[in-house]
Design a protein around this motif. Structure first.
Motif, PDB file in Angstrom:
ATOM      1  N   LEU A 142       1.768  15.513   4.969  1.00 28.81           N
ATOM      2  CA  LEU A 142       2.963  14.741   4.627  1.00 28.81           C
ATOM      3  C   LEU A 142       2.651  13.246   4.499  1.00 28.81           C
ATOM      4  CD1 LEU A 142       5.794  16.362   6.793  1.00 28.81           C
ATOM      5  CD2 LEU A 142       5.410  16.590   4.331  1.00 28.81           C
ATOM      6  N   SER A 143       1.693  12.762   5.284  1.00 33.27           N
ATOM      7  CA  SER A 143       1.389  11.324   5.251  1.00 33.27           C
ATOM      8  C   SER A 143       0.850  10.880   3.906  1.00 33.27           C
ATOM      9  CB  SER A 143       0.392  10.963   6.363  1.00 33.27           C
ATOM     10  OG  SER A 143      -0.894  11.482   6.084  1.00 33.27           O
ATOM     11  N   ARG A 144       0.301  11.809   3.140  1.00 33.35           N
ATOM     12  CA  ARG A 144      -0.211  11.460   1.807  1.00 33.35           C
ATOM     13  C   ARG A 144       0.922  11.118   0.841  1.00 33.35           C
ATOM     14  NH1 ARG A 144      -5.478  12.105   0.571  1.00 33.35           N
ATOM     15  NH2 ARG A 144      -6.821  13.290   1.984  1.00 33.35           N
ATOM     16  N   PHE A 145       2.158  11.526   1.180  1.00 33.43           N
ATOM     17  CA  PHE A 145       3.289  11.260   0.296  1.00 33.43           C
ATOM     18  C   PHE A 145       3.998   9.947   0.637  1.00 33.43           C
ATOM     19  CE2 PHE A 145       2.502  15.759  -0.020  1.00 33.43           C
ATOM     20  CZ  PHE A 145       2.713  16.036  -1.360  1.00 33.43           C
ATOM     21  N   GLU A 146       3.511   9.265   1.676  1.00 31.16           N
ATOM     22  CA  GLU A 146       4.088   7.971   2.017  1.00 31.16           C
ATOM     23  C   GLU A 146       3.651   6.921   0.992  1.00 31.16           C
ATOM     24  OE1 GLU A 146       2.530   7.254   5.869  1.00 31.16           O
ATOM     25  OE2 GLU A 146       3.749   8.806   6.852  1.00 31.16           O
ATOM     26  N   LEU A 147       4.540   5.971   0.710  1.00 32.09           N
ATOM     27  CA  LEU A 147       4.192   4.900  -0.223  1.00 32.09           C
ATOM     28  C   LEU A 147       3.099   4.020   0.372  1.00 32.09           C
ATOM     29  CD1 LEU A 147       7.682   3.771  -1.577  1.00 32.09           C
ATOM     30  CD2 LEU A 147       5.899   5.024  -2.812  1.00 32.09           C
ATOM     31  N   LEU A 148       2.260   3.492  -0.501  1.00 29.04           N
ATOM     32  CA  LEU A 148       1.223   2.580  -0.037  1.00 29.04           C
ATOM     33  C   LEU A 148       1.843   1.339   0.579  1.00 29.04           C
ATOM     34  CD1 LEU A 148      -1.466   2.508  -2.880  1.00 29.04           C
ATOM     35  CD2 LEU A 148      -1.818   3.224  -0.526  1.00 29.04           C
ATOM     36  N   LYS A 149       1.302   0.929   1.711  1.00 26.89           N
ATOM     37  CA  LYS A 149       1.741  -0.304   2.346  1.00 26.89           C
ATOM     38  C   LYS A 149       0.890  -1.452   1.809  1.00 26.89           C
ATOM     39  CE  LYS A 149       0.907  -0.686   6.779  1.00 26.89           C
ATOM     40  NZ  LYS A 149       1.049  -0.542   8.245  1.00 26.89           N
ATOM     41  N   GLN A 150       1.540  -2.543   1.352  1.00 29.00           N
ATOM     42  CA  GLN A 150       0.783  -3.666   0.828  1.00 29.00           C
ATOM     43  C   GLN A 150      -0.015  -4.333   1.944  1.00 29.00           C
ATOM     44  OE1 GLN A 150       1.569  -6.454  -2.109  1.00 29.00           O
ATOM     45  NE2 GLN A 150       3.484  -5.538  -2.807  1.00 29.00           N
ATOM     46  N   SER A 151      -1.265  -4.614   1.649  1.00 30.82           N
ATOM     47  CA  SER A 151      -2.136  -5.270   2.614  1.00 30.82           C
ATOM     48  C   SER A 151      -1.843  -6.761   2.682  1.00 30.82           C
ATOM     49  CB  SER A 151      -3.598  -5.045   2.224  1.00 30.82           C
ATOM     50  OG  SER A 151      -4.456  -5.812   3.044  1.00 30.82           O
ATOM     51  N   ASP A 152      -1.988  -7.332   3.872  1.00 33.48           N
ATOM     52  CA  ASP A 152      -1.891  -8.791   4.017  1.00 33.48           C
ATOM     53  C   ASP A 152      -3.263  -9.388   4.336  1.00 33.48           C
ATOM     54  OD1 ASP A 152      -2.032  -7.763   6.618  1.00 33.48           O
ATOM     55  OD2 ASP A 152      -0.714  -9.306   7.464  1.00 33.48           O
ATOM     56  N   ASN A 153      -4.317  -8.687   3.899  1.00 36.43           N
ATOM     57  CA  ASN A 153      -5.693  -9.143   4.109  1.00 36.43           C
ATOM     58  C   ASN A 153      -6.025 -10.221   3.072  1.00 36.43           C
ATOM     59  OD1 ASN A 153      -8.411  -9.267   4.922  1.00 36.43           O
ATOM     60  ND2 ASN A 153      -8.989  -7.685   3.432  1.00 36.43           N
TER      61      ASN A 153
END
Length: 551
Positions: free
Chosen positions: A137-148
């Motif tokens: 199920l975690s693969r269907f989560e939207l990508l979180k934008q990185s703050d790197n």
């Protein structure tokens, strides 16, 4: 051409208007992408030669500094955790310090001892502690934008930030390199990210660009940030979108790293490096990096969009050029009814996906092959006629500037096809072209100019420093075998009148010598070494920097 040290073994084979090479025996540079420890307290350096006593300030650098978290490793050079560097220069002496950016993704990665936030070329894998169904199920989560924010140091309203190309920047104390505040562009203007290369007017007004994605498709937005704060704690308050430009392909906008700006215009280059939004959005589901959604489409021409930055009006004239790739512009100015834009560009846009960590760590024939499949980048000039109407004839060159070989031919009522003028001689081929350009920004940005500086790229990273004199297209070169200098930063002498009266600062990395990094100071006029400050630690090769004058 003035050359201090040359090491040859370079053969150039050219297709028409393309520049590929046949270099053999490149030295391995894998230590340039090895993780480093931070140095949060200033340490002294050993001075050789003379550091001019008038230089007083902080040379700030940014770039990736940590390439592994626990047992997991980043795949792409752009992915490493941001490590900020400060060279404090005063009274002919230099101290050095560095800190990792205390970003949310850095803290989350360290807390879990693995990569938790996806980056450009690295997808965060599901938590192995979860059961199979939870991981699925975690693969269907939207990508979180990185703050790197590992690309550059930038300024807004007098404050320093580190930036990347997502929504997030971090305010930094340039004296201590402490991370102060996370700032989200989308809280101020409707954009999904912004470049790490803003431009600044003499009054401090700052311009940038960022994308937005709507049901009507993708848009490129010109952003204006005012020069002054209303309240002491202001960040991007007052930022506005000056102009929105619809992408020619609604679901596959162009990737851009920067843009050009003159006194009255912003010039956006819509290049055929495309972003497949569907692939990017589904990258986590597919277990692929975001970079696999970025691709080169040579069937499309390049489009130059001209925007009046005072009125926000987009020119109805579209200026076209053959397919090209550009990361950095050199300068842009108006003269006698023409918009002159100088930039570093190549005829192929696949290089972005070649900077995988595994490629940078290769050696022997495998390393040579990676380098030789990448098109070289060279400085070029385009001349865009601004004063056109229905009476302007088609089919003839509208560029009437003396001694200019660039062309601009009207092909339709609102279309002009442009070809470039090379801003170099044949001798630049020997140094692998030129990237990371820099000028005397405070004196010359948006104005006619004579000199620019950059790195020669006869390797996957810069391996020489080059000064270009546009009068005669003559170069001066600083080059030493086994030494890899960073982007050159020009610092003007106090009260300077001449354009090249100052020094060039660059951090030189020596991957095959332990703890022998040094800050190099060149006389910008002669391009001869004035002095260096040896730093007794290893530093990874970084991206961009700036000089904070403390006078």
């Amino acid at each position: 051409v003035t050359v201090l040290i040359i090491d040859s073994m370079y053969v150039v084979s050219q297709n028409k208007d393309q520049h590929f090479t046949d270099v053999l025996g490149l030295p391995c540079i894998e230590n340039l992408v090895c993780s480093a420890d931070e140095t949060p307290e200033p340490i002294t350096t050993t001075i050789t030669g003379n550091i001019p006593s008038w230089i007083k300030g902080n040379f700030l650098r940014n770039g990736p500094g940590k390439f592994e978290i626990g047992r997991s490793s980043f795949n792409h050079w752009f992915d490493g955790m941001a490590l900020m560097h400060q060279f404090h220069i005063e009274d002919g002496k230099v101290t050095y310090m560095s800190r990792f950016l205390n970003s949310d993704c850095y803290k989350e990665n360290l807390e879990h001892n693995r990569i938790m936030v996806s980056e450009f070329g690295t997808i965060a894998m599901p938590d192995p502690c979860k059961n199979f169904f939870q991981r699925f199920l975690s693969r269907f989560e939207l990508l979180k934008q990185s703050d790197n924010a590992n690309v550059s140091f930038v300024q807004y309203k007098g404050d320093y930030y580190v930036s990347t190309e997502t929504n997030f920047m971090h305010k930094i104390d340039p004296q201590t390199l402490e991370t102060k505040e996370k700032v989200d562009w989308s809280k101020f203007v409707a954009v999904n990210g912004a470049t790490a290369h803003p431009h600044v007017d003499p009054d401090g007004t700052t311009y940038n660009m960022g994308n937005s994605y709507t049901l009507k498709g993708a848009f490129y937005n010109i952003i204006m940030v005012p020069s002054k704060k209303v309240n002491p704690n202001d960040t991007l308050e007052g930022a506005t979108v000056v102009c929105s430009i619809p992408s020619e392909d609604k679901s596959k906008p162009s990737y851009y790293h920067s843009f050009a700006m003159s006194e009255n215009y912003v010039l956006f280059i819509e290049q055929p490096i495309k972003m497949d939004l569907l692939k990017i959005v589904t990258s986590k589901l597919r277990g692929k990096g975001i970079n696999e959604g970025v691709y080169w489409d040579p069937k499309r021409n390049t489009v130059f969009h001209v925007i009046n930055k005072h009125t926000g009006k987009l020119s109805l004239i579209k200026y076209y050029a053959k397919p090209l790739s550009t990361f950095h512009q050199i300068n842009c100015y108006e003269e006698n009814g023409f918009l002159i834009m100088d930039m570093c560009c190549s005829d192929d846009g696949q290089a972005i996906n070649n900077y995988l960590i595994q490629n940078l760590k290769k050696s022997g024939n495998a390393l040579d092959e990676v380098y030789n499949t990448m098109c070289r980048v060279f400085p070029r000039r385009f001349v865009l006629p601004l004063n056109m109407d229905s009476q302007t004839p088609c089919g003839q060159n509208l560029n009437t500037r003396l001694n200019s070989t660039a062309t601009a031919i009207k092909t339709d009522k609102d279309k002009v096809f442009c070809t470039h003028e090379d801003l170099h001689g044949e001798d630049l081929h020997e140094y692998g072209g030129l990237e990371f350009p820099h000028i005397n920004y405070s004196m010359c940005n948006s104005r006619p100019y004579r000199y620019f500086y950059g790195c020669g790229f006869r390797h996957l990273v810069g391996d020489s420093l080059i000064k270009m004199d546009l009068q005669g297209k003559q170069i001066k070169v600083w080059k030493h075998a086994g030494m890899y200098p960073s982007e050159p930063i020009f610092v003007s002498s106090p009260g300077a009148v001449e354009e090249d009266d100052g020094v060039i600062l660059s951090v030189v990395i020596t991957p095959n010598q332990d703890k022998s990094t040094f800050l190099l100071v060149l006389d910008a006029k002669t391009f001869e070494e004035l002095g260096r400050a040896d730093v007794p630690i290893n530093i990874p090769y970084g991206f961009h920097g700036t000089f904070q004058n403390r006078d």
